[in-house]
Design an enzyme around this catalytic site. Structure first.
Site, PDB file in Angstrom:
ATOM      1  N   GLY A 165       8.264 -26.175  -4.385  1.00 45.22           N
ATOM      2  CA  GLY A 165       7.802 -25.155  -3.444  1.00 45.22           C
ATOM      3  C   GLY A 165       8.954 -24.314  -2.929  1.00 45.22           C
ATOM      4  O   GLY A 165       8.780 -23.131  -2.605  1.00 45.22           O
ATOM      5  N   ALA A 166      10.136 -24.922  -2.863  1.00 48.62           N
ATOM      6  CA  ALA A 166      11.293 -24.185  -2.351  1.00 48.62           C
ATOM      7  C   ALA A 166      11.639 -23.013  -3.269  1.00 48.62           C
ATOM      8  O   ALA A 166      12.166 -21.995  -2.816  1.00 48.62           O
ATOM      9  CB  ALA A 166      12.476 -25.126  -2.193  1.00 48.62           C
ATOM     10  N   GLY A 208      16.808 -21.820  34.765  1.00 50.52           N
ATOM     11  CA  GLY A 208      15.416 -21.604  35.160  1.00 50.52           C
ATOM     12  C   GLY A 208      14.769 -20.591  34.235  1.00 50.52           C
ATOM     13  O   GLY A 208      15.182 -20.386  33.090  1.00 50.52           O
ATOM     14  N   GLY A 209      13.764 -19.908  34.770  1.00 55.30           N
ATOM     15  CA  GLY A 209      13.041 -18.912  33.975  1.00 55.30           C
ATOM     16  C   GLY A 209      13.935 -17.781  33.493  1.00 55.30           C
ATOM     17  O   GLY A 209      13.584 -17.055  32.563  1.00 55.30           O
TER      18      GLY A 209
HETATM   19  C1  HXC Z   1      21.005 -16.171  46.118  1.00 56.18           C
HETATM   20  C2  HXC Z   1      22.847 -17.204  45.258  1.00 56.18           C
HETATM   21  C3  HXC Z   1      22.071 -17.762  44.228  1.00 56.18           C
HETATM   22  C4  HXC Z   1      20.690 -17.457  44.186  1.00 56.18           C
HETATM   23  C5  HXC Z   1      24.077 -18.398  43.960  1.00 56.18           C
HETATM   24  N1  HXC Z   1      24.066 -17.636  45.049  1.00 56.18           N
HETATM   25  N2  HXC Z   1      22.858 -18.504  43.436  1.00 56.18           N
HETATM   26  N3  HXC Z   1      22.318 -16.421  46.181  1.00 56.18           N
HETATM   27  N4  HXC Z   1      20.205 -16.646  45.155  1.00 56.18           N
HETATM   28  N5  HXC Z   1      19.913 -17.929  43.242  1.00 56.18           N
HETATM   29  C6  HXC Z   1      25.219 -17.278  45.882  1.00 56.18           C
HETATM   30  C7  HXC Z   1      25.765 -18.424  46.688  1.00 56.18           C
HETATM   31  O1  HXC Z   1      25.099 -18.514  47.904  1.00 56.18           O
HETATM   32  C8  HXC Z   1      27.214 -17.995  46.856  1.00 56.18           C
HETATM   33  O2  HXC Z   1      27.280 -17.029  47.874  1.00 56.18           O
HETATM   34  C9  HXC Z   1      27.522 -17.279  45.565  1.00 56.18           C
HETATM   35  O3  HXC Z   1      26.273 -16.906  45.010  1.00 56.18           O
HETATM   36  C10 HXC Z   1      28.251 -18.118  44.563  1.00 56.18           C
HETATM   37  O4  HXC Z   1      27.574 -19.380  44.466  1.00 56.18           O
HETATM   38  P1  HXC Z   1      28.362 -20.767  44.487  1.00 56.18           P
HETATM   39  O5  HXC Z   1      27.336 -21.807  44.637  1.00 56.18           O
HETATM   40  O6  HXC Z   1      29.463 -20.704  45.499  1.00 56.18           O
HETATM   41  O7  HXC Z   1      29.015 -20.745  43.056  1.00 56.18           O
HETATM   42  P2  HXC Z   1      29.226 -21.944  42.045  1.00 56.18           P
HETATM   43  O8  HXC Z   1      29.794 -23.116  42.746  1.00 56.18           O
HETATM   44  O9  HXC Z   1      29.987 -21.375  40.905  1.00 56.18           O
HETATM   45  O10 HXC Z   1      27.774 -22.346  41.567  1.00 56.18           O
HETATM   46  C11 HXC Z   1      26.981 -21.437  40.858  1.00 56.18           C
HETATM   47  C12 HXC Z   1      25.539 -21.954  40.730  1.00 56.18           C
HETATM   48  C13 HXC Z   1      24.983 -22.308  42.136  1.00 56.18           C
HETATM   49  C14 HXC Z   1      25.551 -23.205  39.852  1.00 56.18           C
HETATM   50  C15 HXC Z   1      24.736 -20.887  40.023  1.00 56.18           C
HETATM   51  O11 HXC Z   1      25.233 -21.201  42.999  1.00 56.18           O
HETATM   52  C16 HXC Z   1      23.532 -22.587  42.114  1.00 56.18           C
HETATM   53  O12 HXC Z   1      23.122 -23.690  41.787  1.00 56.18           O
HETATM   54  N6  HXC Z   1      22.751 -21.585  42.549  1.00 56.18           N
HETATM   55  C17 HXC Z   1      21.317 -21.733  42.644  1.00 56.18           C
HETATM   56  C18 HXC Z   1      20.708 -21.738  41.274  1.00 56.18           C
HETATM   57  C19 HXC Z   1      19.240 -21.769  41.336  1.00 56.18           C
HETATM   58  O13 HXC Z   1      18.636 -22.812  41.665  1.00 56.18           O
HETATM   59  N7  HXC Z   1      18.617 -20.609  41.127  1.00 56.18           N
HETATM   60  C20 HXC Z   1      17.223 -20.476  41.134  1.00 56.18           C
HETATM   61  C21 HXC Z   1      16.787 -20.961  39.753  1.00 56.18           C
HETATM   62  S1  HXC Z   1      15.087 -20.803  39.546  1.00 56.18           S
HETATM   63  P3  HXC Z   1      28.606 -16.762  48.726  1.00 56.18           P
HETATM   64  O14 HXC Z   1      28.182 -15.823  49.779  1.00 56.18           O
HETATM   65  O15 HXC Z   1      29.072 -18.095  49.218  1.00 56.18           O
HETATM   66  O16 HXC Z   1      29.583 -16.157  47.766  1.00 56.18           O
HETATM   67  C22 HXC Z   1      14.977 -19.328  38.893  1.00 56.18           C
HETATM   68  C23 HXC Z   1      13.593 -18.984  38.590  1.00 56.18           C
HETATM   69  C24 HXC Z   1      13.536 -17.796  37.739  1.00 56.18           C
HETATM   70  O17 HXC Z   1      15.892 -18.636  38.675  1.00 56.18           O
HETATM   71  C25 HXC Z   1      12.116 -17.671  37.306  1.00 56.18           C
HETATM   72  C26 HXC Z   1      11.929 -16.507  36.416  1.00 56.18           C
HETATM   73  C27 HXC Z   1      10.562 -16.516  35.836  1.00 56.18           C
END
Ligand code: HXC
Length: 513
Positions: A403-404, A169-170
């Site tokens: 040019g290079a 993401g961002g």
């Molecule tokens: C809160 C999160 C989290 C998040 C993971 N966790 N991502 N908690 N916010 N964004 C937590 C899970 O609940 C879990 O908690 C622990 O972290 C580990 O995650 P798992 O899913 O068990 O791990 P894994 O299987 O290795 O997968 C990792 C992952 C997946 C691929 C990153 O967790 C995932 O898809 N997370 C969401 C990603 C996402 O969509 N993020 C937002 C993106 S948008 P527990 O308690 O079970 O240990 C964004 C916008 C930014 O970031 C914009 C900026 C401008």
């Protein structure tokens, strides 16, 4: 007091435990180290001083007030690398997946501010699920606070990013705003939208690794400057990279002690192939010119028709840019222009002198290149060289056509010293192409057109396929014996050490981005 001390030590232990044994084990099973283990490996032994160990998040949505982990998923502080100060943050995947909350962002911003105020590099070890989903816009604001600081710090202090887990993401934009990105193979990935969204929107099926893994970014996008096989190698690369750089834009890179014993390199007299259309590996030439084993290539997998990297010459840090005849005959194209331009600008930002090895037949022709804006991207490289005020030396090994020739750090755009080997060919174009144009009538009228073309080619080559016309005009300062290149360059870089060149006053230029 004893009770209070005990309480403090317990709290520290709690922070150090991160997300707990089970999650730490999971992290290890994936072949990843924890945030603290990474910092320990990165910094000189015992030098890490932590800041904000007891910070807690402030979210109350989804009963988050009952889920507190001291430090809030990021370990921040400062320490030394080779006795030089650096600031560091390492996201802790064992706490909410290293996701970024408002307080997590505040911790990162705090060390970035300190780094800017104290003129020392920042290293970010990224391993995060992105925005803390339970926090909503507070998290997004936190990201933007970091982006803003990344941008203000750009060109002031070196900023290095390691991607050692997810970065999606961002979240990708903070590393993208920094100077260098090192990715760990198989355990890291970076993308703006992940495989599921890609499938929904474009129907493409792609794995995380293929979409945004370390080698994908090293080869295809060029986003990853270095690929490490694991966390340990990653921190070694970060340490090595820093060794070539100064602490900030006001300082010069450190000079390592060096005893001159090996200035002459006889091998250089024999490295070019006999035919000027034959390929060779320019890295063999770089290795002969710079201090032994000092060449540290950057973006080796991407746009390999140009080679960039840091090296040392008699202990001095330099940035090397070299056309690579082994790939696409060393032409300049969209990707190689962008790759070299950004590197030249980095070196100039941080007072790293530039050595440019030239063997370039020109720009790559074709619709693909034109439609993908080779005009704008080639202009980036030109702009970057024109604007660079660091000591700049060119050595023309063989071809410098069209040019290079101008773009590759020619005298005309501000290079300080331009050397050429006797094998240099400096002209508007190669003998064959030139003869076909200027002797078109004679060739088509000849009974034996091939023989006539050959004859005209040799006339043209005799006139232009050498460095002496350019030397006669002073565009080349000296034609040198290849085996003496290292000696000449050592002296020239020493001679240019105190160079001062100022650009006209302006707010900022308008580089063709
Ligand atoms: C809160 C999160 C989290 C998040 C993971 N966790 N991502 N908690 N916010 N964004 C937590 C899970 O609940 C879990 O908690 C622990 O972290 C580990 O995650 P798992 O899913 O068990 O791990 P894994 O299987 O290795 O997968 C990792 C992952 C997946 C691929 C990153 O967790 C995932 O898809 N997370 C969401 C990603 C996402 O969509 N993020 C937002 C993106 S948008 P527990 O308690 O079970 O240990 C964004 C916008 C930014 O970031 C914009 C900026 C401008």
């Amino acid at each position: 007091m004893q009770q209070k001390l005990k309480e403090l030590l317990e709290k520290r232990q709690e922070a150090i435990r991160g997300g707990g044994t089970e999650r730490v084990e999971k992290q290890h099973e994936k072949g990843k180290l924890t945030a603290r283990e990474r910092i320990d490996l990165l910094l000189d032994d015992g030098t890490f001083e932590e800041i904000g160990m007891f910070v807690e998040h402030r979210t109350i949505e989804f009963d988050m007030q009952d889920q507190q982990y001291l430090g809030d998923g990021v370990v921040t502080g400062y320490g030394n690398i080779e006795r030089r100060l650096v600031y560091v943050f390492a996201q802790d995947f064992t706490v909410f997946g290293g996701s970024l909350s408002e307080t997590h962002a505040e911790k990162i911003c705090k060390i970035m501010d300190l780094a800017m105020q104290n003129g020392a590099p920042v290293i970010g070890l990224n391993d995060s699920g992105g925005a803390r989903i339970q926090e909503g816009v507070n998290s997004l604001g936190g990201y933007a606070d970091i982006f803003y600081r990344n941008t203000l710090a750009s060109g002031v202090i070196p900023q290095l990013s390691a991607i050692m887990g997810p970065c999606a993401g961002g979240a990708v934009y903070s590393p993208a705003l920094t100077d260098f990105i090192v990715m760990t193979d198989h355990t890291s990935y970076m993308f703006v939208t992940g495989p599921n969204v890609v499938k929904t929107v474009t129907m493409e099926e792609v794995s995380s690794d293929d979409l945004g893994g370390a080698y994908t970014h090293a080869r295809k996008s060029g986003i990853s400057h270095l690929v490490a096989q694991n966390d340990k190698e990653c921190v070694v690369m970060l340490r090595k990279l820093l060794s070539y750089l100064p602490q900030n834009c006001e300082e010069l890179p450190q000079r390592l002690p060096y005893t001159l014993t090996d200035e002459l390199r006889p091998k250089l007299d024999h490295l070019l192939p006999d035919s000027s259309s034959q390929a060779y590996d320019v890295k063999l030439i770089i290795d002969e010119i710079v201090d032994a084993s000092s060449f540290f290539e950057i973006q080796a997998e991407h746009a390999d028709n140009i080679v960039i990297g840091f090296a040392r010459i008699a202990g001095r840090s330099i940035g090397v840019v070299a056309n690579q005849p082994n790939s696409l005959a060393g032409v300049l194209d969209v990707n190689s222009s962008k790759k070299a331009a950004r590197f030249v600008r980095f070196c100039d930002s941080f007072n790293v002198p530039l050595l440019v090895l030239v063997d370039v037949p020109g720009f790559l022709p074709g619709t693909d290149q034109e439609w993908n804006a080779i005009i704008a991207h080639g202009a980036k490289l030109l702009y970057a060289f024109c604007e660079a005020t660091v000591p700049r030396i060119s050595l023309i090994l063989r071809k410098a056509y069209g040019g290079a020739y101008d773009v590759m750090n020619s005298k005309h755009i501000g290079a300080d010293m331009n050397y050429a080997w006797p094998s240099a060919e400096i002209a508007v174009m190669g003998a064959k192409g030139a003869s076909e144009i200027i002797f078109k009538k004679e060739i088509s009228a000849a009974d034996d057109q091939a023989a006539m073309l050959k004859e005209k080619e040799s006339i043209y080559a005799e006139k232009f396929a050498h460095p002496y016309k350019a030397a006669a005009r002073g565009f080349v300062d000296e034609v040198i014996i290849p085996s003496q290149s290292r000696k000449k360059l050592i002296k020239a870089f020493a001679m240019l050490e105190n160079k001062v060149r100022k650009l006209p006053r302006k707010k900022h230029g308008n580089i063709p981005l």
